[in-house]
Design an enzyme around this catalytic site. Sequence first.
Site, PDB file in Angstrom:
ATOM      1  N   LYS A 221      11.464 -11.284 -38.589  1.00  0.00           N
ATOM      2  CA  LYS A 221      11.680  -9.901 -38.145  1.00  0.00           C
ATOM      3  C   LYS A 221      10.830  -9.674 -36.898  1.00  0.00           C
ATOM      4  CE  LYS A 221      11.226  -5.076 -39.609  1.00  0.00           C
ATOM      5  NZ  LYS A 221      11.088  -4.170 -40.764  1.00  0.00           N
ATOM      6  N   LYS A 275      16.232 -10.513 -37.943  1.00  0.00           N
ATOM      7  CA  LYS A 275      16.365  -9.116 -37.551  1.00  0.00           C
ATOM      8  C   LYS A 275      15.555  -8.822 -36.291  1.00  0.00           C
ATOM      9  CE  LYS A 275      15.048  -4.644 -39.387  1.00  0.00           C
ATOM     10  NZ  LYS A 275      14.323  -3.992 -40.432  1.00  0.00           N
TER      11      LYS A 275
HETATM   12  N1  LIG Z   1      13.484  -2.464 -42.842  1.00  0.00           N
HETATM   13  C1  LIG Z   1      14.726  -2.002 -42.388  1.00  0.00           C
HETATM   14  C2  LIG Z   1      14.711  -1.643 -40.978  1.00  0.00           C
HETATM   15  O1  LIG Z   1      13.645  -1.657 -40.379  1.00  0.00           O
HETATM   16  C3  LIG Z   1      16.006  -1.338 -40.306  1.00  0.00           C
HETATM   17  C4  LIG Z   1      15.864  -1.255 -38.841  1.00  0.00           C
HETATM   18  C5  LIG Z   1      17.053  -0.680 -38.127  1.00  0.00           C
HETATM   19  O2  LIG Z   1      18.175  -0.570 -38.638  1.00  0.00           O
HETATM   20  O3  LIG Z   1      16.849  -0.366 -36.965  1.00  0.00           O
END
Ligand SMILES: NCC(=O)CCC(=O)O
Length: 353
Positions: A221, A275
């Site tokens: 992440k 992510k």
């Molecule tokens: N832990 C989940 C997220 O941080 C989602 C981030 C996003 O959709 O921008």
Amino acid sequence: MAIKYGRPIEMRDGPRRDAAITAPPLDLVARLRRNRKAEWARRLVRESVLTTDDLIWPLFVADGVNGRTPVPSMPGVDRLSVDQCVRDAERALKLNIPCIALFPYTDPALRDLSGSEALNTKNLVCKSVRAIKREFPDLGVLCDVALDPFTSHGHDGLIEDGRILNDETVAVLVQQALVQAEAGCDIIAPSDMMDGRVGAIRRALDETGFVDVQIMAYAAKYASAFYGPFRDAIGSAKALTGDKRTYQMDSANSDEALREVELDIAEGADMVLVKPGMPYLDIVRRVKDTFGMPTFAYQVSGEYAMIAAAAGNGWIDRDRAMMESLVAFKRAGADGVLTYFAAEAAEKLKRNG
Ligand SMILES: NCC(=O)CCC(=O)O
Ligand SMILES: [Mg+2]
């Protein structure tokens, strides 16, 4: 521009050939355009296919009854009261979406330095999981594990003198995971990026009888500008002081992502996640090729917002940009995508049969 099934892209009734254009035919062994000459031919050689099985739908839950509050920076996305969240869960099930993910908008009055509301067995996430599982036990439910929706400072962990504490945070995350598993959550998804949390959560789940609860580790992440609208949605944007670069990854790094993923697998992750999504498709590909694990990508809020905003302005075609972006994840090697487009894309896939 509508392209009908079976029709070549070139307009049949379009302008006729200009007589002035002449050239001897090229002597080519391969003409790759042959396989693209019609929709049926393109379907025949298509390498990646998106199906509803590839979709996980993130939903935002908030207090209230019968509530749907639009998130301004995510046109088409609402914050839902628990009852409405159950209705969207039903929509997911009817669309054959395998799994939803839940994120809470916590009342600011309940946020504190240590994110204690995360451990409340009656918090929004737990209430939603129970309500959804009561009606739709066959729908997969994923719960994020991190403290940012619950802390007054908007960070994912415990803080001391401006430093995010690792081991102390992990101890709390373990409790959060247990509270969510107890509520009926199927997949625990630690998104905090503390070191060692996957192993600690796995051990705790196993010791308390939750051996079948899966872990999807947000393994790679990145500290990203693309999370902006999400922080609006869960109300942590204003709260957040500083940035998350001491625990989330540097966007310039790729080898480090493999180390992160390797550790999470060693600690017991069942699935790994990269992510954000679109700017990190190279990471998705490397992770999939290196480990052959069930690999997911999160098309985050900022990616959704970019497409939604450009489409809203008439600059791009929303449907086509949505589907193109989603199939790109499959092409990069992802087994599935967390996307705010999930229901919309599933509806489109259903229409197209
Ligand atoms: N832990 C989940 C997220 O941080 C989602 C981030 C996003 O959709 O921008
Ligand atoms: Mg890690």
